[in-house]
Scaffold this motif. Sequence first.
Motif: not given
Length: 113
Positions: A10-21
């Motif tokens: 979840t943190d990685a997705a947020a860091h990339c400004q992407m949803s989890n999906a």
Amino acid sequence: MNDSEFQRFTDAAAHCQMSNAAFLAYAADKAARDLNRTAAEIATEREVINELFAARRHLGRIHGLFNQVAKALNSGADAPHLDAAAEAVRNAAHRMEDAAEALLAHRDGGAAE
């Protein structure tokens, strides 16, 4: 996926400004494009440990062969490439030590020293 893995994801997705999906879809596509690298990246710790133990067994056999070489040399035999062979074994042992240290560092969540 355990809680800490999910949080990291979840943190990685947020860091990339992407949803989890979206992050999962991108990561899966990226992994599918280079299967050799992906296989190496996701090799289980057990597989890595098994390979290290196999390498240790091989080094043990080499030790036995070097004992035979020493016996032959003590009997007057010639071994013109002994230094090169010994250096190759020494390098292999160092690589194995480095791999073991890296595995332990990865296991502890840090970087190898």
